[in-house]
Scaffold this motif. Sequence first.
Motif, PDB file in Angstrom:
ATOM      1  N   GLY A 219       0.800  -1.230   0.000  1.00  0.00           N
ATOM      2  CA  GLY A 219       0.000   0.000   0.000  1.00  0.00           C
ATOM      3  C   GLY A 219       0.828   1.271   0.000  1.00  0.00           C
ATOM      4  O   GLY A 219       0.476   2.236   0.703  1.00  0.00           O
ATOM      5  N   ARG A 220       1.917   1.292  -0.767  1.00  0.00           N
ATOM      6  CA  ARG A 220       2.774   2.483  -0.843  1.00  0.00           C
ATOM      7  C   ARG A 220       2.767   3.022  -2.280  1.00  0.00           C
ATOM      8  O   ARG A 220       3.601   2.624  -3.108  1.00  0.00           O
ATOM      9  CB  ARG A 220       4.200   2.142  -0.407  1.00  0.00           C
ATOM     10  CG  ARG A 220       4.321   1.738   1.059  1.00  0.00           C
ATOM     11  CD  ARG A 220       5.759   1.425   1.424  1.00  0.00           C
ATOM     12  NE  ARG A 220       6.227   0.208   0.769  1.00  0.00           N
ATOM     13  CZ  ARG A 220       7.500  -0.198   0.793  1.00  0.00           C
ATOM     14  NH1 ARG A 220       8.418   0.523   1.414  1.00  0.00           N
ATOM     15  NH2 ARG A 220       7.846  -1.327   0.174  1.00  0.00           N
ATOM     16  N   PRO A 221       1.832   3.909  -2.595  1.00  0.00           N
ATOM     17  CA  PRO A 221       1.727   4.404  -3.975  1.00  0.00           C
ATOM     18  C   PRO A 221       2.960   5.179  -4.441  1.00  0.00           C
ATOM     19  O   PRO A 221       3.241   5.229  -5.637  1.00  0.00           O
ATOM     20  CB  PRO A 221       0.491   5.310  -3.940  1.00  0.00           C
ATOM     21  CG  PRO A 221       0.338   5.690  -2.509  1.00  0.00           C
ATOM     22  CD  PRO A 221       0.814   4.506  -1.717  1.00  0.00           C
ATOM     23  N   ALA A 222       3.700   5.778  -3.502  1.00  0.00           N
ATOM     24  CA  ALA A 222       4.907   6.514  -3.896  1.00  0.00           C
ATOM     25  C   ALA A 222       5.937   5.570  -4.500  1.00  0.00           C
ATOM     26  O   ALA A 222       6.659   5.935  -5.446  1.00  0.00           O
ATOM     27  CB  ALA A 222       5.495   7.247  -2.695  1.00  0.00           C
ATOM     28  N   ILE A 223       6.027   4.343  -3.976  1.00  0.00           N
ATOM     29  CA  ILE A 223       6.943   3.340  -4.528  1.00  0.00           C
ATOM     30  C   ILE A 223       6.514   2.971  -5.945  1.00  0.00           C
ATOM     31  O   ILE A 223       7.344   2.836  -6.859  1.00  0.00           O
ATOM     32  CB  ILE A 223       6.974   2.089  -3.634  1.00  0.00           C
ATOM     33  CG1 ILE A 223       7.620   2.400  -2.285  1.00  0.00           C
ATOM     34  CG2 ILE A 223       7.697   0.945  -4.327  1.00  0.00           C
ATOM     35  CD1 ILE A 223       9.122   2.505  -2.324  1.00  0.00           C
ATOM     36  N   ILE A 224       5.196   2.797  -6.129  1.00  0.00           N
ATOM     37  CA  ILE A 224       4.674   2.426  -7.447  1.00  0.00           C
ATOM     38  C   ILE A 224       4.980   3.519  -8.466  1.00  0.00           C
ATOM     39  O   ILE A 224       5.477   3.244  -9.566  1.00  0.00           O
ATOM     40  CB  ILE A 224       3.157   2.173  -7.377  1.00  0.00           C
ATOM     41  CG1 ILE A 224       2.846   1.030  -6.406  1.00  0.00           C
ATOM     42  CG2 ILE A 224       2.594   1.876  -8.760  1.00  0.00           C
ATOM     43  CD1 ILE A 224       1.362   0.809  -6.167  1.00  0.00           C
ATOM     44  N   MET A 225       4.699   4.766  -8.111  1.00  0.00           N
ATOM     45  CA  MET A 225       4.922   5.869  -9.040  1.00  0.00           C
ATOM     46  C   MET A 225       6.407   6.072  -9.309  1.00  0.00           C
ATOM     47  O   MET A 225       6.800   6.395 -10.436  1.00  0.00           O
ATOM     48  CB  MET A 225       4.302   7.150  -8.485  1.00  0.00           C
ATOM     49  CG  MET A 225       2.779   7.106  -8.315  1.00  0.00           C
ATOM     50  SD  MET A 225       1.911   6.602  -9.825  1.00  0.00           S
ATOM     51  CE  MET A 225       2.395   7.906 -10.955  1.00  0.00           C
ATOM     52  N   THR A 226       7.249   5.886  -8.295  1.00  0.00           N
ATOM     53  CA  THR A 226       8.701   5.986  -8.504  1.00  0.00           C
ATOM     54  C   THR A 226       9.172   4.952  -9.520  1.00  0.00           C
ATOM     55  O   THR A 226       9.962   5.261 -10.421  1.00  0.00           O
ATOM     56  CB  THR A 226       9.449   5.792  -7.175  1.00  0.00           C
ATOM     57  OG1 THR A 226       9.031   6.789  -6.238  1.00  0.00           O
ATOM     58  CG2 THR A 226      10.951   5.891  -7.380  1.00  0.00           C
ATOM     59  N   SER A 227       8.659   3.729  -9.394  1.00  0.00           N
ATOM     60  CA  SER A 227       9.034   2.670 -10.329  1.00  0.00           C
ATOM     61  C   SER A 227       8.564   2.998 -11.735  1.00  0.00           C
ATOM     62  O   SER A 227       9.307   2.813 -12.716  1.00  0.00           O
ATOM     63  CB  SER A 227       8.429   1.333  -9.880  1.00  0.00           C
ATOM     64  OG  SER A 227       8.852   1.003  -8.580  1.00  0.00           O
ATOM     65  N   LEU A 228       7.328   3.486 -11.862  1.00  0.00           N
ATOM     66  CA  LEU A 228       6.796   3.826 -13.182  1.00  0.00           C
ATOM     67  C   LEU A 228       7.612   4.936 -13.841  1.00  0.00           C
ATOM     68  O   LEU A 228       7.910   4.876 -15.044  1.00  0.00           O
ATOM     69  CB  LEU A 228       5.324   4.255 -13.066  1.00  0.00           C
ATOM     70  CG  LEU A 228       4.315   3.150 -12.755  1.00  0.00           C
ATOM     71  CD1 LEU A 228       2.922   3.748 -12.537  1.00  0.00           C
ATOM     72  CD2 LEU A 228       4.269   2.131 -13.889  1.00  0.00           C
ATOM     73  N   ILE A 229       7.970   5.950 -13.071  1.00  0.00           N
ATOM     74  CA  ILE A 229       8.765   7.057 -13.616  1.00  0.00           C
ATOM     75  C   ILE A 229      10.137   6.561 -14.065  1.00  0.00           C
ATOM     76  O   ILE A 229      10.640   6.949 -15.129  1.00  0.00           O
ATOM     77  CB  ILE A 229       8.895   8.192 -12.575  1.00  0.00           C
ATOM     78  CG1 ILE A 229       7.528   8.853 -12.352  1.00  0.00           C
ATOM     79  CG2 ILE A 229       9.909   9.231 -13.026  1.00  0.00           C
ATOM     80  CD1 ILE A 229       7.511   9.846 -11.213  1.00  0.00           C
ATOM     81  N   LEU A 230      10.741   5.683 -13.285  1.00  0.00           N
ATOM     82  CA  LEU A 230      12.050   5.139 -13.659  1.00  0.00           C
ATOM     83  C   LEU A 230      11.951   4.271 -14.912  1.00  0.00           C
ATOM     84  O   LEU A 230      12.841   4.301 -15.765  1.00  0.00           O
ATOM     85  CB  LEU A 230      12.632   4.335 -12.499  1.00  0.00           C
ATOM     86  CG  LEU A 230      13.111   5.169 -11.308  1.00  0.00           C
ATOM     87  CD1 LEU A 230      13.475   4.277 -10.139  1.00  0.00           C
ATOM     88  CD2 LEU A 230      14.307   6.034 -11.709  1.00  0.00           C
ATOM     89  N   PHE A 231      10.864   3.504 -15.031  1.00  0.00           N
ATOM     90  CA  PHE A 231      10.650   2.746 -16.260  1.00  0.00           C
ATOM     91  C   PHE A 231      10.582   3.686 -17.459  1.00  0.00           C
ATOM     92  O   PHE A 231      11.174   3.422 -18.517  1.00  0.00           O
ATOM     93  CB  PHE A 231       9.354   1.933 -16.173  1.00  0.00           C
ATOM     94  CG  PHE A 231       9.530   0.558 -15.612  1.00  0.00           C
ATOM     95  CD1 PHE A 231      10.386  -0.359 -16.214  1.00  0.00           C
ATOM     96  CD2 PHE A 231       8.836   0.158 -14.485  1.00  0.00           C
ATOM     97  CE1 PHE A 231      10.552  -1.633 -15.705  1.00  0.00           C
ATOM     98  CE2 PHE A 231       8.986  -1.121 -13.956  1.00  0.00           C
ATOM     99  CZ  PHE A 231       9.846  -2.019 -14.565  1.00  0.00           C
ATOM    100  N   ALA A 232       9.848   4.780 -17.307  1.00  0.00           N
ATOM    101  CA  ALA A 232       9.695   5.744 -18.409  1.00  0.00           C
ATOM    102  C   ALA A 232      11.037   6.383 -18.765  1.00  0.00           C
ATOM    103  O   ALA A 232      11.387   6.515 -19.952  1.00  0.00           O
ATOM    104  CB  ALA A 232       8.676   6.814 -18.034  1.00  0.00           C
ATOM    105  N   ILE A 233      11.803   6.764 -17.752  1.00  0.00           N
ATOM    106  CA  ILE A 233      13.083   7.443 -17.994  1.00  0.00           C
ATOM    107  C   ILE A 233      14.080   6.516 -18.676  1.00  0.00           C
ATOM    108  O   ILE A 233      14.676   6.865 -19.706  1.00  0.00           O
ATOM    109  CB  ILE A 233      13.663   7.982 -16.671  1.00  0.00           C
ATOM    110  CG1 ILE A 233      12.806   9.133 -16.143  1.00  0.00           C
ATOM    111  CG2 ILE A 233      15.113   8.441 -16.867  1.00  0.00           C
ATOM    112  CD1 ILE A 233      13.196   9.612 -14.762  1.00  0.00           C
ATOM    113  N   PHE A 234      14.257   5.320 -18.131  1.00  0.00           N
ATOM    114  CA  PHE A 234      15.254   4.414 -18.698  1.00  0.00           C
ATOM    115  C   PHE A 234      14.787   3.842 -20.031  1.00  0.00           C
ATOM    116  O   PHE A 234      15.613   3.563 -20.909  1.00  0.00           O
ATOM    117  CB  PHE A 234      15.589   3.305 -17.704  1.00  0.00           C
ATOM    118  CG  PHE A 234      16.553   3.737 -16.643  1.00  0.00           C
ATOM    119  CD1 PHE A 234      17.912   3.617 -16.841  1.00  0.00           C
ATOM    120  CD2 PHE A 234      16.103   4.302 -15.463  1.00  0.00           C
ATOM    121  CE1 PHE A 234      18.812   4.027 -15.880  1.00  0.00           C
ATOM    122  CE2 PHE A 234      16.992   4.730 -14.487  1.00  0.00           C
ATOM    123  CZ  PHE A 234      18.359   4.590 -14.701  1.00  0.00           C
ATOM    124  N   GLY A 235      13.481   3.661 -20.198  1.00  0.00           N
ATOM    125  CA  GLY A 235      12.976   3.255 -21.506  1.00  0.00           C
ATOM    126  C   GLY A 235      13.251   4.305 -22.562  1.00  0.00           C
ATOM    127  O   GLY A 235      13.657   3.987 -23.687  1.00  0.00           O
TER     128      GLY A 235
END
Length: 264
Positions: A219-235
Amino acid sequence: MKFTDSRLFQIALGFLVPIVLLGGWQYASVTGYVAPNLLPPLNRIYDTFTDLLASGELAEHLRITIYRVFSGFVAGLAVALVLGILNGYFRFFRYLFDPLLQALRNIPSMAWVPLFILWLGIYETSKITLIAIGVFFPVYLNLLTGIMSVDRKLIEVGWVHGYKGFRLIWHFYLPATLPSLVVGMRSGLSMGWMFVVAAEIMGASKGLGFLMTDGQTTGRPAIIMTSLILFAIFGKLTDMAMVWLGSKLLYWHDLVDRTPKGNI
């Protein structure tokens, strides 16, 4: 040259929409239009990012995810090149293998997960194999289409000048299919980043996909959003590298984008 034609302006323009979206995101979060447990504010995501970075946890997650994507990309690309060339240049192989490959192409990524766990276990082999499948099909399809779409008149020119066999492939087929291959490699790389999430659900204890799933479970949405942003950046970074590689391979290719603006 106009300022609007400069590379700096083009880069700045590309940042405009993301900045506007991030600004709207932050405003909606801090003003309460969206509940923080659904869409955390950017400062909380930044704090989460710095905490993960300081602890060294983020570097380890990034390292293993990049390794999996790169390994799967290389494996999928190698198989796609072999089958794409065989099926493109030789009708017998195309009639033999292509119907099966086109059928397999429509299987969803998650459908492979239980089978690979059963066959290959939960270790790296199954994860890299799943990513390789995601990479394989875009590269194979674009390469096959590129080979089959080569202008017959171009090949006839090669025949007239005595080019046959490997020399015909190297000097005529290969340059004509390179644009399609580069597009396939870009698409395959993006699919590799998508499939790594499914791969890291398969019993992984590290990786950005695992980090995102762990954020959902706890239940930590900040972790989820951090992961999504990193996926977008490195992709995006890897796609930029692929675009650069494509520009080097296709330096001879005459493109509309390279035409002086005054001529259009």
